[in-house]
Design a protein around this motif. Structure first.
Motif, mmCIF file in Angstrom:
data_model
loop_
_atom_site.group_PDB
_atom_site.id
_atom_site.type_symbol
_atom_site.label_atom_id
_atom_site.label_comp_id
_atom_site.label_asym_id
_atom_site.label_seq_id
_atom_site.Cartn_x
_atom_site.Cartn_y
_atom_site.Cartn_z
ATOM 1 N N ALA A 98 38.692 29.983 45.199
ATOM 2 C CA ALA A 98 38.199 30.333 46.535
ATOM 3 C C ALA A 98 37.263 31.532 46.407
ATOM 4 C CB ALA A 98 39.366 30.665 47.466
ATOM 5 N N LEU A 99 36.079 31.402 47.007
ATOM 6 C CA LEU A 99 35.046 32.421 46.874
ATOM 7 C C LEU A 99 34.399 32.703 48.223
ATOM 8 C CD1 LEU A 99 33.291 30.858 43.747
ATOM 9 C CD2 LEU A 99 34.874 32.777 43.707
ATOM 10 N N PRO A 100 33.768 33.850 48.389
ATOM 11 C CA PRO A 100 33.029 34.114 49.628
ATOM 12 C C PRO A 100 31.845 33.163 49.758
ATOM 13 C CG PRO A 100 33.347 36.134 48.347
ATOM 14 C CD PRO A 100 33.725 34.999 47.464
ATOM 15 N N HIS A 101 31.458 32.876 51.004
ATOM 16 C CA HIS A 101 30.295 32.018 51.244
ATOM 17 C C HIS A 101 29.065 32.544 50.503
ATOM 18 C CE1 HIS A 101 32.306 29.657 54.338
ATOM 19 N NE2 HIS A 101 32.729 30.766 54.897
ATOM 20 N N THR A 142 47.403 27.387 47.393
ATOM 21 C CA THR A 142 46.475 26.275 47.585
ATOM 22 C C THR A 142 45.368 26.358 46.548
ATOM 23 O OG1 THR A 142 46.929 26.225 49.961
ATOM 24 C CG2 THR A 142 44.889 25.183 49.236
ATOM 25 N N VAL A 143 45.034 27.581 46.125
ATOM 26 C CA VAL A 143 44.055 27.780 45.052
ATOM 27 C C VAL A 143 44.716 28.557 43.926
ATOM 28 C CG1 VAL A 143 42.092 27.742 46.635
ATOM 29 C CG2 VAL A 143 43.172 29.928 46.063
ATOM 30 N N ASP A 144 44.137 28.445 42.747
ATOM 31 C CA ASP A 144 44.661 29.174 41.594
ATOM 32 C C ASP A 144 44.296 30.654 41.658
ATOM 33 O OD1 ASP A 144 45.847 26.974 39.865
ATOM 34 O OD2 ASP A 144 43.835 26.198 40.212
ATOM 35 N N PHE A 145 43.078 30.933 42.105
ATOM 36 C CA PHE A 145 42.664 32.324 42.265
ATOM 37 C C PHE A 145 41.483 32.392 43.216
ATOM 38 C CE2 PHE A 145 40.094 30.875 38.648
ATOM 39 C CZ PHE A 145 38.835 31.367 38.965
ATOM 40 N N GLY A 146 41.196 33.613 43.660
ATOM 41 C CA GLY A 146 40.083 33.797 44.569
ATOM 42 C C GLY A 146 39.416 35.136 44.338
ATOM 43 N N PHE A 147 38.175 35.222 44.760
ATOM 44 C CA PHE A 147 37.433 36.474 44.716
ATOM 45 C C PHE A 147 37.262 36.961 46.144
ATOM 46 C CE2 PHE A 147 33.337 38.776 44.874
ATOM 47 C CZ PHE A 147 33.643 39.820 44.015
ATOM 48 N N LEU A 148 37.636 38.202 46.405
ATOM 49 C CA LEU A 148 37.616 38.677 47.787
ATOM 50 C C LEU A 148 37.313 40.161 47.876
ATOM 51 C CD1 LEU A 148 40.571 40.208 47.960
ATOM 52 C CD2 LEU A 148 41.402 37.909 48.289
ATOM 53 N N GLU A 159 48.374 39.380 43.703
ATOM 54 C CA GLU A 159 47.976 40.376 42.706
ATOM 55 C C GLU A 159 46.454 40.464 42.716
ATOM 56 O OE1 GLU A 159 49.478 39.189 38.942
ATOM 57 O OE2 GLU A 159 51.595 39.331 39.532
ATOM 58 N N LEU A 160 45.932 41.685 42.877
ATOM 59 C CA LEU A 160 44.486 41.875 42.950
ATOM 60 C C LEU A 160 44.003 42.742 41.801
ATOM 61 C CD1 LEU A 160 41.895 41.383 44.638
ATOM 62 C CD2 LEU A 160 42.362 43.574 45.757
ATOM 63 N N GLU A 268 35.294 47.667 47.729
ATOM 64 C CA GLU A 268 35.759 47.178 46.429
ATOM 65 C C GLU A 268 36.030 45.680 46.524
ATOM 66 O OE1 GLU A 268 38.112 50.495 44.043
ATOM 67 O OE2 GLU A 268 39.039 50.121 46.003
ATOM 68 N N PHE A 269 35.833 45.001 45.409
ATOM 69 C CA PHE A 269 36.025 43.559 45.338
ATOM 70 C C PHE A 269 36.903 43.238 44.127
ATOM 71 C CE2 PHE A 269 31.990 44.575 47.227
ATOM 72 C CZ PHE A 269 31.922 43.758 48.350
ATOM 73 N N GLY A 270 37.668 42.172 44.238
ATOM 74 C CA GLY A 270 38.551 41.842 43.129
ATOM 75 C C GLY A 270 38.897 40.375 43.050
ATOM 76 N N LEU A 271 39.541 40.041 41.955
ATOM 77 C CA LEU A 271 40.025 38.681 41.712
ATOM 78 C C LEU A 271 41.516 38.654 42.032
ATOM 79 C CD1 LEU A 271 38.048 38.026 38.434
ATOM 80 C CD2 LEU A 271 37.811 36.724 40.551
ATOM 81 N N ALA A 272 41.915 37.707 42.844
ATOM 82 C CA ALA A 272 43.298 37.646 43.329
ATOM 83 C C ALA A 272 43.975 36.358 42.895
ATOM 84 C CB ALA A 272 43.311 37.739 44.856
ATOM 85 N N LYS A 273 45.253 36.480 42.556
ATOM 86 C CA LYS A 273 46.077 35.308 42.284
ATOM 87 C C LYS A 273 47.461 35.556 42.850
ATOM 88 C CE LYS A 273 47.993 36.341 37.690
ATOM 89 N NZ LYS A 273 49.386 35.971 38.013
#
Length: 302
Positions: A98-101, A142-148, A159-160, A268-273
């Motif tokens: 999952a990623l930002p538009h 629903t997703v394995d990881f996301g960037f937010l 976890e971010l 700040e931005f990070g990868l979340a799971k």
């Protein structure tokens, strides 16, 4: 309530009629109407208004449709897994991200093209949404990881890993008088049409507070929830956009200039799971590639 009722809801919102929905789902028109009535009864909600034979979705129907899609996607994933287990087939592994538009066009294609060279049999499913929705998708697995974008607090179920940052900048049409300034302050923006992101979100509220402290009323021309659209609107001369430098650096357009906003406001931005949930080998490889690309991109723009 059952998944066929949710399929009827989703399909009705797409087709707009019971006739087309019946055709798409291989049901009779009366069957579609019955499933819809059952769903409305089960939920104690009116999902469609009836007007001279037409079905008009209520706001409640449109809001529920998002979660209906998530439920149906989970059912599809479950069914596909069961089929592979029954047949003994070793199907391609799936990774969902999952990623930002704003990353849909600028970074994701290159990321997936690079990943595909090492994992050609892995199927990728992408979701593009807001940071709030991405957090929810990660929480629900629903997703394995996301960037937010980090909004100042995070769910205990997520976890971010913070890997990038940005500061507020102004995207200004090149012909605008403000384009000659090295830095833009709230006082410089008095009366200027603004293009702003994410009303009522923590980072937007910080920006609004800066204007209040400066005694400058905002002249908001456009509210949007996409950094890409804010950038494009500014490039078309609709106003001055205030967005994160992280996203501003993704887009290049000769019709605009980018200037720092002062006082500095950082994000700040990070990868979340999901917390405590290990990633598959393929998902771990993809998240590492994305992390490398984001870090490299940030260093290139410093």
């Amino acid at each position: 309530m059952n998944f066929r009722q949710l399929e009827v809801l989703r399909t009705l919102l797409v087709t707009g009629s019971t006739t087309a929905t019946a055709r798409a789902m291989g049901l009779s028109q009366s069957g579609v109407s019955r499933l819809l009535q059952q769903l409305e009864s089960d939920l104690s909600l009116q999902l469609f208004a009836r007007d001279k034979g037409r079905l008009i979705p209520t706001p409640e129907a449109e809001k529920l449709a998002y979660d209906a899609d998530l439920v149906l996607a989970s059912i599809d994933r479950f069914s596909n897994l069961a089929q592979d287990l029954r047949s003994g087939a070793v199907g391609p592994e799936s990774v969902r991200i999952a990623l930002p538009h704003s990353l849909a066009d600028h970074l994701t294609p290159a990321l997936l093209a690079d990943f595909d060279k090492a994992f050609p049999r892995v199927r990728i499913e992408t979701f593009f949404d807001t940071s709030m929705r991405i957090t929810r998708l990660v929480e629900q697995r629903t997703v394995d990881f996301g960037f937010l974008r980090y909004e100042g607090q995070q769910s205990a179920g997520v976890e971010l890993d913070k890997i990038a940052s940005g500061r507020k900048v102004c995207v200004i049409p090149k012909w605008h008088a403000l384009a000659d300034l090295a830095t833009i302050t709230p006082k410089d923006l008095r009366g200027v049409p603004l293009i702003l992101i994410g009303r009522n979100r923590p980072n937007r509220m910080k920006l609004d507070e800066v204007f209040r402290r400066a005694g400058v009323p905002q002249n908001v021309k456009i509210e949007t929830h996409s950094n890409n659209s804010a950038f494009a609107f500014a490039a078309h001369g609709l106003g001055v956009a205030i967005i994160s430098s992280f996203f501003a650096n993704l887009s290049k357009d000769p019709e605009v200039v980018v200037r720092p906003f002062d006082p500095p406001l950082t994000q700040e931005f990070g990868l979340a799971k999901a917390a405590g949930v290990p990633l598959s080998i393929a998902a771990d490889a993809l998240i590492k590639r994305l992390k490398q690309m984001l870090i490299s991109m940030e260093h290139d723009t410093v």
